[in-house]
Write a protein that holds these residues in place. Structure first.
Motif, PDB file in Angstrom:
ATOM      1  N   ASP A 127       1.210  -1.626   0.117  1.00 12.55           N
ATOM      2  CA  ASP A 127      -0.096   0.030   0.271  1.00 12.55           C
ATOM      3  C   ASP A 127       0.813   1.422  -0.007  1.00 12.55           C
ATOM      4  O   ASP A 127       1.958   1.410  -0.410  1.00 12.55           O
ATOM      5  N   ILE A 128       0.408   2.936  -0.104  1.00 12.93           N
ATOM      6  CA  ILE A 128       1.299   3.832  -0.328  1.00 12.93           C
ATOM      7  C   ILE A 128       2.537   3.583   0.833  1.00 12.93           C
ATOM      8  O   ILE A 128       2.944   3.802   0.870  1.00 12.93           O
ATOM      9  N   ALA A 129       1.233   3.530   2.305  1.00 13.79           N
ATOM     10  CA  ALA A 129       2.644   3.517   3.176  1.00 13.79           C
ATOM     11  C   ALA A 129       3.759   2.369   3.518  1.00 13.79           C
ATOM     12  O   ALA A 129       4.959   3.273   3.408  1.00 13.79           O
ATOM     13  N   HIS A 130       3.501   1.930   2.925  1.00 18.28           N
ATOM     14  CA  HIS A 130       4.858   0.486   2.858  1.00 18.28           C
ATOM     15  C   HIS A 130       5.524   0.970   2.019  1.00 18.28           C
ATOM     16  O   HIS A 130       7.023   0.544   1.724  1.00 18.28           O
ATOM     17  N   THR A 131       5.359   1.369   0.620  1.00 16.05           N
ATOM     18  CA  THR A 131       6.101   1.978  -0.466  1.00 16.05           C
ATOM     19  C   THR A 131       6.736   2.778   0.312  1.00 16.05           C
ATOM     20  O   THR A 131       7.578   3.088  -0.874  1.00 16.05           O
ATOM     21  N   VAL A 132       6.233   3.499   0.438  1.00 15.55           N
ATOM     22  CA  VAL A 132       6.638   5.088   0.625  1.00 15.55           C
ATOM     23  C   VAL A 132       8.688   4.638   1.843  1.00 15.55           C
ATOM     24  O   VAL A 132       9.439   4.702   1.585  1.00 15.55           O
ATOM     25  N   CYS A 150       2.919   0.004  -6.392  1.00 18.72           N
ATOM     26  CA  CYS A 150       1.987   0.422  -5.213  1.00 18.72           C
ATOM     27  C   CYS A 150       1.180  -1.131  -5.584  1.00 18.72           C
ATOM     28  O   CYS A 150       0.274  -0.765  -6.141  1.00 18.72           O
ATOM     29  N   GLY A 151       0.492  -1.917  -4.294  1.00 20.10           N
ATOM     30  CA  GLY A 151      -0.333  -2.022  -4.286  1.00 20.10           C
ATOM     31  C   GLY A 151      -2.054  -0.986  -4.830  1.00 20.10           C
ATOM     32  O   GLY A 151      -1.872   0.145  -4.075  1.00 20.10           O
ATOM     33  N   VAL A 152      -2.972  -1.577  -5.273  1.00 19.70           N
ATOM     34  CA  VAL A 152      -4.000  -0.791  -5.304  1.00 19.70           C
ATOM     35  C   VAL A 152      -5.340  -1.651  -4.958  1.00 19.70           C
ATOM     36  O   VAL A 152      -5.116  -3.196  -4.455  1.00 19.70           O
ATOM     37  N   PRO A 153      -6.312  -0.950  -3.944  1.00 21.30           N
ATOM     38  CA  PRO A 153      -6.778  -1.500  -2.977  1.00 21.30           C
ATOM     39  C   PRO A 153      -7.827  -1.972  -4.057  1.00 21.30           C
ATOM     40  O   PRO A 153      -8.064  -1.321  -5.015  1.00 21.30           O
ATOM     41  N   HIS A 188      -6.000   4.990  -8.102  1.00 26.63           N
ATOM     42  CA  HIS A 188      -5.039   5.026  -7.374  1.00 26.63           C
ATOM     43  C   HIS A 188      -3.675   5.694  -7.128  1.00 26.63           C
ATOM     44  O   HIS A 188      -2.696   6.147  -6.650  1.00 26.63           O
ATOM     45  N   THR A 189      -2.638   5.400  -8.776  1.00 25.05           N
ATOM     46  CA  THR A 189      -1.806   6.188  -8.638  1.00 25.05           C
ATOM     47  C   THR A 189      -1.151   7.246  -8.622  1.00 25.05           C
ATOM     48  O   THR A 189       0.057   7.213  -8.137  1.00 25.05           O
ATOM     49  N   PRO A 190      -1.949   8.129  -9.530  1.00 26.33           N
ATOM     50  CA  PRO A 190      -1.801   9.515  -8.895  1.00 26.33           C
ATOM     51  C   PRO A 190      -1.974   9.779  -7.539  1.00 26.33           C
ATOM     52  O   PRO A 190      -1.028  10.687  -7.292  1.00 26.33           O
ATOM     53  N   LYS A 191      -2.693   9.423  -6.321  1.00 26.13           N
ATOM     54  CA  LYS A 191      -2.249   9.953  -5.322  1.00 26.13           C
ATOM     55  C   LYS A 191      -1.260   9.220  -4.319  1.00 26.13           C
ATOM     56  O   LYS A 191      -0.029   9.235  -4.165  1.00 26.13           O
ATOM     57  N   ALA A 192      -0.815   8.313  -4.539  1.00 25.82           N
ATOM     58  CA  ALA A 192       0.595   7.265  -4.684  1.00 25.82           C
ATOM     59  C   ALA A 192       1.908   8.232  -4.720  1.00 25.82           C
ATOM     60  O   ALA A 192       2.419   8.535  -3.490  1.00 25.82           O
ATOM     61  N   PHE A 193       1.736   8.605  -5.856  1.00 23.96           N
ATOM     62  CA  PHE A 193       3.403   9.219  -6.276  1.00 23.96           C
ATOM     63  C   PHE A 193       3.084  10.595  -5.996  1.00 23.96           C
ATOM     64  O   PHE A 193       4.222  10.737  -5.858  1.00 23.96           O
ATOM     65  N   GLU A 194       1.765  11.142  -5.630  1.00 21.65           N
ATOM     66  CA  GLU A 194       2.041  12.222  -4.721  1.00 21.65           C
ATOM     67  C   GLU A 194       2.985  12.388  -3.931  1.00 21.65           C
ATOM     68  O   GLU A 194       3.711  12.814  -2.979  1.00 21.65           O
ATOM     69  N   ALA A 195       2.422  11.134  -2.710  1.00 20.56           N
ATOM     70  CA  ALA A 195       3.119  10.457  -1.705  1.00 20.56           C
ATOM     71  C   ALA A 195       4.984  10.456  -1.387  1.00 20.56           C
ATOM     72  O   ALA A 195       5.393  10.148  -0.834  1.00 20.56           O
ATOM     73  N   PHE A 196       4.892   9.903  -2.802  1.00 21.80           N
ATOM     74  CA  PHE A 196       6.049   9.688  -2.662  1.00 21.80           C
ATOM     75  C   PHE A 196       7.375  10.293  -2.707  1.00 21.80           C
ATOM     76  O   PHE A 196       8.126  10.685  -2.396  1.00 21.80           O
ATOM     77  N   ARG A 197       6.175  11.246  -4.388  1.00 19.90           N
ATOM     78  CA  ARG A 197       7.112  12.432  -4.329  1.00 19.90           C
ATOM     79  C   ARG A 197       7.503  13.178  -2.897  1.00 19.90           C
ATOM     80  O   ARG A 197       8.725  14.056  -2.832  1.00 19.90           O
ATOM     81  N   GLU A 198       6.874  14.125  -2.279  1.00 25.05           N
ATOM     82  CA  GLU A 198       6.660  14.375  -1.107  1.00 25.05           C
ATOM     83  C   GLU A 198       7.191  13.929   0.122  1.00 25.05           C
ATOM     84  O   GLU A 198       8.467  15.087   0.527  1.00 25.05           O
ATOM     85  N   ALA A 199       7.882  12.319  -0.115  1.00 27.55           N
ATOM     86  CA  ALA A 199       8.394  11.852   0.812  1.00 27.55           C
ATOM     87  C   ALA A 199       9.924  11.568   0.691  1.00 27.55           C
ATOM     88  O   ALA A 199      10.861  11.939   1.392  1.00 27.55           O
ATOM     89  N   LEU A 200      10.185  11.711  -0.378  1.00 19.67           N
ATOM     90  CA  LEU A 200      11.688  11.775  -1.549  1.00 19.67           C
ATOM     91  C   LEU A 200      12.410  13.217  -1.459  1.00 19.67           C
ATOM     92  O   LEU A 200      13.206  13.530  -1.696  1.00 19.67           O
ATOM     93  N   GLY A 201      11.078  14.171  -1.667  1.00 19.25           N
ATOM     94  CA  GLY A 201      11.633  15.751  -2.036  1.00 19.25           C
ATOM     95  C   GLY A 201      12.282  15.462  -3.532  1.00 19.25           C
ATOM     96  O   GLY A 201      11.644  14.966  -3.701  1.00 19.25           O
ATOM     97  N   GLY A 223      -0.333   9.793 -16.911  1.00 21.65           N
ATOM     98  CA  GLY A 223       0.404  10.877 -17.400  1.00 21.65           C
ATOM     99  C   GLY A 223       0.315  12.365 -17.569  1.00 21.65           C
ATOM    100  O   GLY A 223       1.202  12.834 -16.718  1.00 21.65           O
ATOM    101  N   ARG A 224      -0.765  12.468 -17.667  1.00 22.74           N
ATOM    102  CA  ARG A 224      -1.250  13.618 -17.564  1.00 22.74           C
ATOM    103  C   ARG A 224      -1.458  13.857 -15.792  1.00 22.74           C
ATOM    104  O   ARG A 224      -0.764  14.952 -15.365  1.00 22.74           O
ATOM    105  N   ALA A 225      -2.282  13.335 -15.242  1.00 23.84           N
ATOM    106  CA  ALA A 225      -2.012  13.115 -13.521  1.00 23.84           C
ATOM    107  C   ALA A 225      -0.620  12.941 -12.964  1.00 23.84           C
ATOM    108  O   ALA A 225      -0.480  13.312 -12.017  1.00 23.84           O
ATOM    109  N   LEU A 226      -0.080  12.685 -13.589  1.00 17.01           N
ATOM    110  CA  LEU A 226       1.460  12.340 -12.885  1.00 17.01           C
ATOM    111  C   LEU A 226       2.382  13.386 -13.012  1.00 17.01           C
ATOM    112  O   LEU A 226       3.351  13.644 -12.432  1.00 17.01           O
ATOM    113  N   GLU A 227       2.162  14.474 -13.858  1.00 14.53           N
ATOM    114  CA  GLU A 227       2.698  15.201 -14.573  1.00 14.53           C
ATOM    115  C   GLU A 227       3.560  16.636 -12.893  1.00 14.53           C
ATOM    116  O   GLU A 227       4.380  16.693 -12.861  1.00 14.53           O
TER     117      GLU A 227
END
Ligand code: KDG
Ligand code: MG
Length: 402
Positions: A127-132, A150-153, A188-201, A223-227
């Protein structure tokens, strides 16, 4: 320098590998990887029954002529089995030529273009927390680029997720079955990547592999959602048999696109490159006809500002990794190299000269590609049939794309 013997060593130190060993009358030997995940014995038979008898007595220095003989001369061109078999011969001959010259292989290609090869590793969470957590672990290990999956609910089994950084893709003696639901993944995927980017800087590169699961229009939406997350690349967004389909993605998003780990020749990516529909080409020294052919693909790509991003999963043996790192050290339009860790048993069977430091792999300075095979140890790990999983729609069980 005449080829006196060419033989295969098939072993399974944690997963299956097919290795070609070519010997010469001058005592020099070369190794080539011939591993095609889940179809290993097909390549072994192609080599054993049809290619190796033709090699005996040939001049090991004539790499180009032998490549053309096996490609043009065979009548049946291309395809993953043929091109993997040709690659194994090509890699072994480059290994021999470099040993004969007493030089590391990259010197024969034109010399060093960079001090090290930037690699990306894998971070996979349920899930997002585990992937972070996994992404941060990879950053702490020194990686500058991380592929996050990341796993998808609502989806029980999704390929390659929930297993941390290190896993074996071919996981069963008959293909296991995974679920797919595009709407759940796209939510799910755009939310997950927002969290990864936030955690990584902002400074660590983030990558993502779609494994060909979307239509071109869905890929454009993703692609657009992940920009805002500024991905290094979005990989294999849609199946690539129809290269023109990538126009639909390209017109709608600026997220960079990487394609090509399943390609086996320049013809699979000619239109993608010439129309600048992709940013990175992922063909390898293994599945795309060896160093001789990969160099042609990279040269074509360089005309169109497409950079390399060679496939480097665990089903490519350390021999492929060694050869790829020499190629990466030279190739002018290098982008990045995938680095998925082999098991400790695999690394023991294939002693190698390359090493990791601060986010970069270094190919080493030994003559050849720098990877050997401990045949006695290999014999302790006999072949075991193993498959990649297949993918079905959760909705109705229909087969879906890889
Ligand atoms: O043989 C298939 C694997 O190498 C593949 O699933 C891994 O997609 C992959 C990747 O990007 O490494
Ligand atoms: Mg991939």
């Amino acid at each position: 320098m005449k080829i006196t013997s060419a033989r295969l060593i098939i072993c399974s130190p944690g997963r299956n590998f097919v290795t070609l060993k070519i010997e010469t009358d001058e005592g020099l030997t070369g190794l080539g990887d011939a591993t095609l995940n889940g179809r290993e014995l097909s390549v072994a038979s192609y080599l054993q029954d049809h290619v190796l008898p033709c090699l005996i007595g040939r001049d090991a220095h004539r790499i180009e002529d032998i490549w053309q003989y096996l490609y043009r001369g065979a009548y049946w061109r291309r395809g993953p089995v043929t091109m993997t078999a040709i690659a194994a011969v090509d890699m072994a001959l480059w290994d021999i030529k470099a040993k004969a010259a007493g030089l590391p292989l990259y010197q024969l290609l034109g010399g060093r273009s960079r001090e090290g090869v930037m690699v990306y590793t894998h971070a996979n969470g349920s899930d997002i927390a585990h992937t972070v957590d996994e992404v941060l672990k990879a950053k702490a290990e020194g990686y500058r680029a991380i592929r996050a999956q990341c796993g998808v609910p609502g989806l029980d089994k999704v390929y390659g997720v929930g297993k941390g950084g290190h896993y074996e893709p071919a996981d069963a003696s008959l293909p296991s079955e995974h679920d797919w639901d595009t709407a759940k993944y796209l939510r799910h995927t755009p939310k997950a990547f927002e969290a990864f980017r936030e955690a990584l800087g902002p400074d660590i590169h983030l990558l993502h592999d779609v494994h060909h699961r979307l239509t071109p229009n869905e890929a454009a939406q993703l692609g657009r959602a992940l920009e805002p997350c500024q991905l290094f690349w979005m990989e294999d967004p849609t199946p690539a048999e129809n290269q023109a389909a990538f126009r639909l993605i390209r017109e709608k998003t600026t997220t960079p696109i990487a394609v090509g780990e399943v390609f086996n020749s320049i013809w699979d990516c000619k239109q993608l490159i010439e129309e600048q529909l992709i940013d990175y080409i992922r063909t390898t020294v293994l599945h795309a006809g060896g160093i001789t052919h990969l160099r042609r693909i990279a040269d074509l790509a360089s005309l169109y500002q497409v950079r390399t991003g060679c496939h480097g999963a665990t089903d490519l043996s350390p021999i492929s990794m060694g050869a790829a790192l020499h190629f990466d050290t030279w190739v002018p339009n290098f982008g990045i190299q995938e680095y998925m860790h082999h098991s400790p048993q695999t690394l023991d069977v294939f002693p190698h000269d390359y090493h990791f430091k601060d986010g970069f792999l270094h190919c080493g300075e030994k003559p050849g590609h720098g990877v050997e095979l401990d045949e006695k140890l290999a014999a302790k790990y006999p072949y075991q049939r193993a498959y990649l999983p297949v993918n079905r729609l959760q909705r109705d069980g229909a087969m879906w794309d890889w």
